[in-house]
Design an enzyme around this catalytic site. Structure first.
Site, PDB file in Angstrom:
ATOM      1  N   HIS A  22     -24.255 -34.692 -41.200  1.00 37.42           N
ATOM      2  CA  HIS A  22     -25.108 -35.494 -40.315  1.00 37.42           C
ATOM      3  C   HIS A  22     -26.565 -35.520 -40.765  1.00 37.42           C
ATOM      4  O   HIS A  22     -27.234 -36.551 -40.652  1.00 37.42           O
ATOM      5  CB  HIS A  22     -24.994 -34.918 -38.901  1.00 37.42           C
ATOM      6  CG  HIS A  22     -25.779 -35.631 -37.861  1.00 37.42           C
ATOM      7  ND1 HIS A  22     -25.683 -36.987 -37.636  1.00 37.42           N
ATOM      8  CD2 HIS A  22     -26.695 -35.164 -36.960  1.00 37.42           C
ATOM      9  CE1 HIS A  22     -26.482 -37.331 -36.639  1.00 37.42           C
ATOM     10  NE2 HIS A  22     -27.121 -36.245 -36.223  1.00 37.42           N
ATOM     11  N   GLY A  63     -32.428 -42.794 -32.572  1.00 36.32           N
ATOM     12  CA  GLY A  63     -32.035 -44.183 -32.402  1.00 36.32           C
ATOM     13  C   GLY A  63     -32.522 -44.730 -31.064  1.00 36.32           C
ATOM     14  O   GLY A  63     -32.903 -45.902 -30.947  1.00 36.32           O
ATOM     15  N   HIS A  68     -33.311 -40.897 -36.908  1.00 33.99           N
ATOM     16  CA  HIS A  68     -32.090 -40.133 -37.139  1.00 33.99           C
ATOM     17  C   HIS A  68     -31.475 -39.699 -35.817  1.00 33.99           C
ATOM     18  O   HIS A  68     -32.161 -39.180 -34.939  1.00 33.99           O
ATOM     19  CB  HIS A  68     -32.420 -38.889 -37.981  1.00 33.99           C
ATOM     20  CG  HIS A  68     -31.271 -37.962 -38.198  1.00 33.99           C
ATOM     21  ND1 HIS A  68     -31.291 -36.634 -37.839  1.00 33.99           N
ATOM     22  CD2 HIS A  68     -30.042 -38.177 -38.743  1.00 33.99           C
ATOM     23  CE1 HIS A  68     -30.149 -36.070 -38.168  1.00 33.99           C
ATOM     24  NE2 HIS A  68     -29.366 -36.979 -38.713  1.00 33.99           N
ATOM     25  N   SER A  69     -30.186 -39.944 -35.641  1.00 32.66           N
ATOM     26  CA  SER A  69     -29.411 -39.412 -34.526  1.00 32.66           C
ATOM     27  C   SER A  69     -30.011 -39.828 -33.173  1.00 32.66           C
ATOM     28  O   SER A  69     -30.089 -41.017 -32.865  1.00 32.66           O
ATOM     29  CB  SER A  69     -29.329 -37.886 -34.665  1.00 32.66           C
ATOM     30  OG  SER A  69     -28.339 -37.346 -33.838  1.00 32.66           O
ATOM     31  N   TYR A  70     -30.456 -38.847 -32.367  1.00 35.57           N
ATOM     32  CA  TYR A  70     -31.086 -39.146 -31.065  1.00 35.57           C
ATOM     33  C   TYR A  70     -32.216 -40.152 -31.203  1.00 35.57           C
ATOM     34  O   TYR A  70     -32.448 -40.980 -30.301  1.00 35.57           O
ATOM     35  CB  TYR A  70     -31.595 -37.845 -30.430  1.00 35.57           C
ATOM     36  CG  TYR A  70     -32.749 -38.042 -29.480  1.00 35.57           C
ATOM     37  CD1 TYR A  70     -32.563 -38.625 -28.220  1.00 35.57           C
ATOM     38  CD2 TYR A  70     -34.047 -37.666 -29.845  1.00 35.57           C
ATOM     39  CE1 TYR A  70     -33.640 -38.829 -27.361  1.00 35.57           C
ATOM     40  CE2 TYR A  70     -35.125 -37.868 -28.986  1.00 35.57           C
ATOM     41  CZ  TYR A  70     -34.918 -38.442 -27.746  1.00 35.57           C
ATOM     42  OH  TYR A  70     -35.979 -38.653 -26.900  1.00 35.57           O
TER      43      TYR A  70
END
Length: 240
Positions: free
Chosen positions: A222, A87, A83-85
């Site tokens: 998000h 990646g 998720h998010s960072y």
């Protein structure tokens, strides 16, 4: 006549900046209830491991966190979701344990290319907070409010209470990639449309031209795993 249960899968779910393994609780419960194995490790310096915050934490630290879970738990055919960072993290993980991955899922997340860094791709208020932290010589930067992620109002107090500062060092070192991510058999990107991030929308749009990726949308903020755990569970199972 009831349909037979699908064969159990193994999911490793990696949280984003300021979060911890706690944020996956709802999705993990749903996957486990269907007979699947689920691991939700917390990255060094965050969540219940926030006491390990250090200036030595960098992206390699977090990649190693997840690689070691996969290796020491002897995991195979892993569905790896970031998720998010995260990646960044799962992209680095794929380089080291490519053979153990059956699917990789980017959840409203960065899809970095070789040589890029978190600092280089940061924008807006996130870039401002990172620049301030670097200028001040800070080891970490404080979490924004849950409302900034578009978390539903009922869950904002819970999320605000559990988020912890993010290590600055993870954004400074360029990532090194040699195409392992692209070689994973099943790849997917989920974009959150309720509070869209221009960067993540751009990744989603760019991948539409690549038939090797499956694309999904989540009409929420998000933190999809908090706002829409049923939808995300269904997506993960479909990709798996």
């Amino acid at each position: 006549m009831t349909e037979p249960n699908p064969s159990p899968k193994t999911f490793v779910l990696v949280h984003g900046a300021w979060h911890g393994g706690w944020c996956w609780a709802r999705v993990a419960e749903r996957l486990a209830a269907k007979g699947h194995k689920v691991l939700t490790p917390t990255l060094t310096g965050l969540g219940e491991r926030s006491h390990l915050m250090s200036p030595d934490i960098d992206l390699d630290t977090h990649v190693t966190d997840i690689v070691n879970v996969i290796r020491w738990e002897r995991l195979e055919n892993v569905v790896l979701c970031g998720h998010s960072y995260a990646g960044w993290v799962i992209s680095g993980v794929a380089e080291q344990v490519e053979a153990q991955l059956s699917a990789i899922v980017y959840l409203d997340a960065f899809v970095p290319e070789d040589g890029e860094s978190g600092l280089g791709l940061s924008a807006g208020s996130r870039r401002e907070s990172l620049d301030r932290a670097i200028a001040n010589g800070d080891v970490s930067r404080p979490a924004p409010p849950a409302s900034g992620f578009g978390v539903n109002e009922a869950d904002q107090p819970w999320v605000d209470a559990l988020m912890t500062p993010q290590p600055v060092g993870v954004s400074l070192k360029p990532i090194r990639l040699n195409g392992a991510r692209e070689r994973v058999a099943s790849k997917a990107y989920v974009v959150a449309t309720g509070k869209p991030s221009p960067q993540f929308v751009a990744y989603h749009e760019a991948l539409k031209s690549d038939p090797t990726w499956r694309l999904f949308e989540a009409p929420c903020g998000h933190d999809v795993m908090i706002d829409m755990p049923d939808l995300l569970t269904d997506i993960l199972l479909e990709v798996a």
